[in-house]
Write an enzyme that holds these catalytic residues in place. Structure first.
Site, PDB file in Angstrom:
ATOM      1  CG  ASN A  83      41.531  28.543  44.350  1.00 13.14           C
ATOM      2  OD1 ASN A  83      41.414  28.800  43.152  1.00 13.14           O
ATOM      3  ND2 ASN A  83      40.519  28.167  45.110  1.00 13.14           N
ATOM      4  CD1 TRP A  84      46.454  32.193  41.637  1.00 13.34           C
ATOM      5  CD2 TRP A  84      46.558  32.659  39.442  1.00 13.34           C
ATOM      6  NE1 TRP A  84      47.784  32.281  41.294  1.00 13.34           N
ATOM      7  CE2 TRP A  84      47.873  32.571  39.956  1.00 13.34           C
ATOM      8  CE3 TRP A  84      46.390  32.939  38.082  1.00 13.34           C
ATOM      9  CZ2 TRP A  84      48.999  32.761  39.145  1.00 13.34           C
ATOM     10  CZ3 TRP A  84      47.512  33.119  37.275  1.00 13.34           C
ATOM     11  CH2 TRP A  84      48.802  33.042  37.810  1.00 13.34           C
ATOM     12  CE  LYS A  85      39.171  31.276  46.435  1.00 11.71           C
ATOM     13  NZ  LYS A  85      38.429  31.577  47.664  1.00 11.71           N
TER      14      LYS A  85
ATOM     15  CG  HIS B 230      37.192  25.739  46.640  1.00 12.65           C
ATOM     16  ND1 HIS B 230      36.294  26.725  46.949  1.00 12.65           N
ATOM     17  CD2 HIS B 230      38.401  26.155  47.105  1.00 12.65           C
ATOM     18  CE1 HIS B 230      36.937  27.705  47.570  1.00 12.65           C
ATOM     19  NE2 HIS B 230      38.219  27.386  47.678  1.00 12.65           N
TER      20      HIS B 230
ATOM     21  CD  GLU C  92      35.251  30.302  46.535  1.00 10.75           C
ATOM     22  OE1 GLU C  92      35.913  30.163  45.492  1.00 10.75           O
ATOM     23  OE2 GLU C  92      35.686  30.925  47.533  1.00 10.75           O
TER      24      GLU C  92
ATOM     25  CD  GLU D 246      40.360  26.066  50.966  1.00  9.33           C
ATOM     26  OE1 GLU D 246      41.285  26.872  50.839  1.00  9.33           O
ATOM     27  OE2 GLU D 246      39.466  25.925  50.119  1.00  9.33           O
TER      28      GLU D 246
ATOM     29  N   GLY E   3      37.918  34.026  52.462  1.00 12.82           N
ATOM     30  CA  GLY E   3      37.670  35.367  51.936  1.00 12.82           C
ATOM     31  C   GLY E   3      37.080  36.333  52.953  1.00 12.82           C
TER      32      GLY E   3
ATOM     33  CB  SER F  52      41.481  34.543  56.056  1.00 17.07           C
ATOM     34  OG  SER F  52      40.250  34.923  55.465  1.00 17.07           O
TER      35      SER F  52
ATOM     36  N   GLY G  94      44.020  31.766  48.872  1.00 13.84           N
ATOM     37  CA  GLY G  94      43.190  32.456  47.893  1.00 13.84           C
ATOM     38  C   GLY G  94      43.725  33.856  47.643  1.00 13.84           C
ATOM     39  N   GLY G  95      43.107  34.836  48.276  1.00 13.91           N
ATOM     40  CA  GLY G  95      43.435  36.248  48.030  1.00 13.91           C
ATOM     41  C   GLY G  95      44.921  36.567  48.056  1.00 13.91           C
TER      42      GLY G  95
HETATM   43  P1  13P Z   1      41.196  33.098  50.929  1.00  8.10           P
HETATM   44  O1  13P Z   1      42.654  32.816  51.223  1.00  8.10           O
HETATM   45  O2  13P Z   1      40.972  34.260  50.039  1.00  8.10           O
HETATM   46  O3  13P Z   1      40.400  33.128  52.201  1.00  8.10           O
HETATM   47  O4  13P Z   1      40.657  31.820  50.100  1.00  8.10           O
HETATM   48  C1  13P Z   1      40.945  30.550  50.548  1.00  8.10           C
HETATM   49  C2  13P Z   1      40.536  29.591  49.492  1.00  8.10           C
HETATM   50  O5  13P Z   1      39.362  29.441  49.201  1.00  8.10           O
HETATM   51  C3  13P Z   1      41.592  28.834  48.811  1.00  8.10           C
HETATM   52  O6  13P Z   1      41.064  27.792  48.064  1.00  8.10           O
END
Ligand code: 13P
Length: 248
Positions: free
Chosen positions: A10-12, A96, A98, A165, A171, A211, A232-233
């Site tokens: 997930n590149w956000k 998600h 967010e 998640e 994050g 994470s 994510g990251g």
């Molecule tokens: P991180 O891996 O950066 O914690 O993000 C997880 C995420 O929200 C994937 O959708």
């Protein structure tokens, strides 16, 4: 859909077109032969172009981070499930944390999005997870059960994947321990069994996110009820993403 191994990135709100193309090209150059299904979730404006970039790669798909709860009409700025499908998008993230936190996405909105996505031949990764206060007050199992029940109960779950998640792990660099993640994934299977029966529970792919990285993926993916990760990251760096794919 039978139970499969997935690694999804997930590149956000990251990567321009040239940066995204470079990242995908480097990932493709470094992928071995494997049975893992890979999905990238770039910003929606890049989907069409990246679908072409991955077209000849095996088990590699492009998804969207969101879709509208509406079919079409006067909803400025929105992107519909049908539009995503029309450019070769195959998956969509719904619910998600967010989207829930910053854009007011509720379980009932998530349910509408999932319905439209499935009608338009998109597979859905439905995201669930508790906040830190909910875990600290021992409400985490109940919260996730409600998220799943309210969003999925009236739907056919055949093309739905669930990503657990925990909000406190997204994050933050703080990952759920394999024991915490396994407990929740087993709980999710029992919630699915109550709603849809044992076959659906056994055949639904469940992913962990929060994470997850090249160092901890192996022990998370080794858990009995974890079928892969939503990253994510660490999905923004080709090297890390490829290492995670090789962590089964
Ligand atoms: P991180 O891996 O950066 O914690 O993000 C997880 C995420 O929200 C994937 O959708």
């Amino acid at each position: 859909m039978s139970r499969q191994k997935f690694v999804a990135g997930n590149w956000k709100l990251n990567k321009t077109l040239s940066e995204g193309q470079e990242l995908v090209s480097t990932i493709l150059e470094n992928l071995g032969d494997d049975s893992v299904t890979k999905i990238i979730f770039p910003p929606s404006v890049l989907i069409s172009s990246l679908v072409n970039t991955v077209a000849s790669a095996e088990h590699f798909f492009v998804g969207a981070q969101n879709c509208s709860e509406h079919e079409s009409g006067a909803f400025t700025g929105e992107v519909s499930a049908a539009m995503l499908s029309s450019v070769g998008c195959k998956f969509v993230l719904v619910g998600h944390s967010e989207r829930r936190q910053y854009f007011g996405e509720t379980n009932s909105i998530a349910s509408k999005k999932i319905k439209l996505a499935l009608q338009n031949n998109l597979k859905v990764i439905y995201c669930v997870g508790e906040r830190l206060t909910e875990r600290k007050t021992n409400k985490h199992l109940e919260v996730v059960k409600t998220q799943i029940t309210e969003a999925l109960q009236s739907l056919d779950p055949a093309n739905v994947i669930i990503a657990y998640e925990p909000v406190w792990a997204i994050g933050t660099g703080e990952t759920a321990t394999p024991a915490q993640a396994q407990e929740m994934h087993a709980h999710i299977r029992s919630v699915l069994e109550n709603l849809f029966g044992a076959d659906v529970a056994a055949n639904t792919s469940l992913l962990y996110g929060g994470s997850c990285n090249a160092q901890n993926a192996k022990e998370l993916f080794a858990c009995a009820d974890i079928d892969g990760g939503l990253i994510g990251g660490a999905s923004l760096k080709a090297d890390d993403f490829c290492k995670i794919i090789q962590s089964f």
